[in-house]
Design a protein around this motif. Structure first.
Motif, PDB file in Angstrom:
ATOM      1  N   ARG A 106      52.916  37.504  72.926  1.00 19.40           N
ATOM      2  CA  ARG A 106      53.136  38.590  73.879  1.00 19.40           C
ATOM      3  C   ARG A 106      52.022  38.706  74.911  1.00 19.40           C
ATOM      4  NH1 ARG A 106      53.844  43.956  70.966  1.00 19.40           N
ATOM      5  NH2 ARG A 106      54.261  44.584  73.093  1.00 19.40           N
ATOM      6  N   TRP A 120      42.015  44.699  81.646  1.00 18.46           N
ATOM      7  CA  TRP A 120      43.446  44.825  81.384  1.00 18.46           C
ATOM      8  C   TRP A 120      43.893  43.686  80.487  1.00 18.46           C
ATOM      9  CZ3 TRP A 120      45.988  45.656  86.850  1.00 18.46           C
ATOM     10  CH2 TRP A 120      45.677  46.932  87.317  1.00 18.46           C
ATOM     11  N   LEU A 122      47.005  41.625  79.702  1.00 22.10           N
ATOM     12  CA  LEU A 122      48.210  41.359  80.486  1.00 22.10           C
ATOM     13  C   LEU A 122      49.374  40.920  79.606  1.00 22.10           C
ATOM     14  CD1 LEU A 122      46.496  39.357  83.344  1.00 22.10           C
ATOM     15  CD2 LEU A 122      47.090  41.783  83.333  1.00 22.10           C
ATOM     16  N   PHE A 123      50.580  41.367  79.999  1.00 26.13           N
ATOM     17  CA  PHE A 123      51.819  41.034  79.302  1.00 26.13           C
ATOM     18  C   PHE A 123      52.840  40.539  80.328  1.00 26.13           C
ATOM     19  CE2 PHE A 123      49.836  44.570  77.006  1.00 26.13           C
ATOM     20  CZ  PHE A 123      49.604  43.952  75.791  1.00 26.13           C
ATOM     21  N   ALA A 125      56.184  40.423  82.674  1.00 28.29           N
ATOM     22  CA  ALA A 125      56.834  41.407  83.547  1.00 28.29           C
ATOM     23  C   ALA A 125      55.836  42.363  84.184  1.00 28.29           C
ATOM     24  CB  ALA A 125      57.915  42.181  82.803  1.00 28.29           C
ATOM     25  N   ASP A 126      54.669  41.849  84.526  1.00 23.94           N
ATOM     26  CA  ASP A 126      53.619  42.641  85.196  1.00 23.94           C
ATOM     27  C   ASP A 126      53.204  43.884  84.436  1.00 23.94           C
ATOM     28  OD1 ASP A 126      52.943  41.072  87.290  1.00 23.94           O
ATOM     29  OD2 ASP A 126      54.300  42.015  88.729  1.00 23.94           O
ATOM     30  N   GLU A 127      53.273  43.865  83.133  1.00 22.30           N
ATOM     31  CA  GLU A 127      52.822  44.986  82.318  1.00 22.30           C
ATOM     32  C   GLU A 127      51.402  44.727  81.848  1.00 22.30           C
ATOM     33  OE1 GLU A 127      55.608  45.411  79.158  1.00 22.30           O
ATOM     34  OE2 GLU A 127      57.178  46.175  80.460  1.00 22.30           O
ATOM     35  N   HIS A 128      50.681  45.801  81.579  1.00 26.34           N
ATOM     36  CA  HIS A 128      49.319  45.685  81.071  1.00 26.34           C
ATOM     37  C   HIS A 128      48.929  46.971  80.350  1.00 26.34           C
ATOM     38  CE1 HIS A 128      48.534  47.942  84.794  1.00 26.34           C
ATOM     39  NE2 HIS A 128      47.501  48.425  84.123  1.00 26.34           N
ATOM     40  N   ILE A 129      47.879  46.880  79.522  1.00 24.30           N
ATOM     41  CA  ILE A 129      47.238  48.075  78.990  1.00 24.30           C
ATOM     42  C   ILE A 129      45.750  47.957  79.289  1.00 24.30           C
ATOM     43  CG2 ILE A 129      48.925  48.461  77.157  1.00 24.30           C
ATOM     44  CD1 ILE A 129      46.695  47.541  75.204  1.00 24.30           C
ATOM     45  N   THR A 130      45.107  49.080  79.447  1.00 21.77           N
ATOM     46  CA  THR A 130      43.670  49.088  79.695  1.00 21.77           C
ATOM     47  C   THR A 130      42.938  48.893  78.381  1.00 21.77           C
ATOM     48  OG1 THR A 130      43.972  50.557  81.582  1.00 21.77           O
ATOM     49  CG2 THR A 130      41.769  50.447  80.636  1.00 21.77           C
TER      50      THR A 130
END
Length: 164
Positions: A106, A120, A122-123, A125-130
């Motif tokens: 993932r 960040w 990165l995942f 579909a341009d998703e991320h978590i800090t």
């Protein structure tokens, strides 16, 4: 070798190849919590002095002011929790409250945005978590941790992450 010279990459008993905690954020959080608590205790104790002007305040108001300071300080101390762990199982991110494990299939990589508080993860579909654990304020130590992350990413994912 002093504790300041110890590398951020350490294998722990649970099999994590990288365990990284920020250095400056917890220090600032502890200092801020102490200041907030000291202010609330001071004002709580001074609240019933007659020269203050308000005459209808009592012991319960003092306790309430001090307890508000305890709650605010406890919330500030949440900033001592951030941690990043990387290993064969994936990437575990502990921010202020939550702990989440992301499997390697993932994860696309770890980057530091141009304007941001932390790195960040990165995942697709341009998703991320800090990732609050990796911050520019830690300087070279954070850079070393990101480099170590990328080494482990290449080992466990078997591919080099795309450039960002």
């Amino acid at each position: 070798m002093t504790s300041a010279d110890t590398p951020p990459a350490v294998t722990d008993a649970a099999g994590w190849d990288l365990v990284y905690r920020p250095r400056n954020l917890p220090r600032w959080a502890i200092a801020a919590a102490v200041v907030v608590l000291a202010i609330h205790i001071t004002f709580g104790l001074l609240l019933t002095i007659d020269d203050v002007g308000v005459r209808n305040l009592g012991g319960s108001d003092q306790v309430a002011i001090i307890l508000i300071g305890v709650l605010i300080s406890a919330a500030i101390l949440l900033f001592t929790r951030p941690r990043l762990r990387v290993g064969a199982a994936g990437v575990e991110v502990r921010n202020l409250v939550t702990v989440r494990l992301f499997e390697w299939d993932r994860v696309l990589g770890l980057t530091y945005p141009e304007k941001g508080f932390g790195a960040w993860l990165l995942f697709p579909a341009d998703e991320h978590i800090t990732v609050l654990a990796v911050q520019a304020g830690d300087g070279q130590r954070a850079i070393d941790a990101m480099g170590r992350f990328r080494e482990l990413e290449e080992r466990y994912r078997g591919t080099v992450r795309p450039g960002h």
